[in-house]
Write a protein that holds these residues in place. Structure first.
Motif, PDB file in Angstrom:
ATOM      1  N   LEU A  77      35.110  28.744  46.214  1.00 47.91           N
ATOM      2  CA  LEU A  77      36.391  29.348  46.572  1.00 47.91           C
ATOM      3  C   LEU A  77      37.550  28.402  46.253  1.00 47.91           C
ATOM      4  O   LEU A  77      38.585  28.827  45.724  1.00 47.91           O
ATOM      5  N   ASN A  82      40.583  29.151  43.667  1.00 53.09           N
ATOM      6  CA  ASN A  82      41.985  29.080  44.081  1.00 53.09           C
ATOM      7  C   ASN A  82      42.758  28.052  43.264  1.00 53.09           C
ATOM      8  O   ASN A  82      43.907  28.287  42.878  1.00 53.09           O
ATOM      9  N   ILE A 125      37.049  36.067  43.625  1.00 58.64           N
ATOM     10  CA  ILE A 125      36.950  35.724  45.049  1.00 58.64           C
ATOM     11  C   ILE A 125      35.953  36.647  45.737  1.00 58.64           C
ATOM     12  O   ILE A 125      35.101  36.199  46.516  1.00 58.64           O
ATOM     13  N   LEU A 146      32.472  35.398  47.582  1.00 57.79           N
ATOM     14  CA  LEU A 146      32.191  35.693  48.987  1.00 57.79           C
ATOM     15  C   LEU A 146      30.938  36.550  49.149  1.00 57.79           C
ATOM     16  O   LEU A 146      30.115  36.308  50.035  1.00 57.79           O
TER      17      LEU A 146
END
Length: 164
Positions: free
Chosen positions: A35, A39, A89, A93
């Protein structure tokens, strides 16, 4: 002798539990790392796109500026990249959650088997004089395992409230 066997079995189970905790922690750490990378990469791309196109947004004196900015290919490029970022993302997840859930299910089955083996060993190797307590202990253990199974079934039928 009997007490030493029980103690050794429980120490072995405790060590396995520590190893399992480490494995689950590693899955979480990998998910967080992925993650953070996603980002960071998104921030770099958005920053470069903003720098490359900032001159267009700094000239509001053009006729029809608002429609041309909103329809520009640069804006479409940013929106497309933002959609890709959201997909990345979501995939990170989802994979992290699936890995974590699979590990927990596997460990749950393994620990149940281990506990049943320990209980089985207790029943068959208990010292003389414990016969009166063993049926009661077995009943409590069976009820506990049945409660765990019901809890698992309830969680599987409950709708998920996750964001993914």
């Amino acid at each position: 002798m009997f007490h030493n066997q029980i103690l050794e079995q429980f120490v072995a189970l405790q060590n396995q539990s520590l190893d399992s905790t480490r494995a689950l922690r590693q899955i979480s750490a990998n998910t967080m790392k992925n993650l953070m990378e996603a980002n960071y990469n998104a921030a770099k791309v958005f920053s470069s796109l903003t720098q490359e196109n900032s001159y267009k947004f700094a000239m509001p004196t053009q006729t029809g500026f608002i429609p041309s900015v909103l329809g520009s290919s640069e804006i479409k490029e940013v929106l497309n990249y933002f959609g890709e970022y959201q997909n990345d993302i979501n995939q990170i997840l989802t994979k992290g959650n699936e890995d974590y859930r699979a590990a927990l299910e596997s460990l749950s089955l393994k620990y149940r088997t281990d506990m049943e083996n320990v209980i089985h060993g207790l029943f068959h190797n208990a010292p003389i004089g414990c016969e009166t307590f063993m049926p009661m202990f077995r009943t409590v253990f069976d009820a506990m395992m049945q409660g765990c199974e019901q809890s698992i079934c309830e969680k599987e039928t409950t709708p998920s409230t996750s964001l993914v």
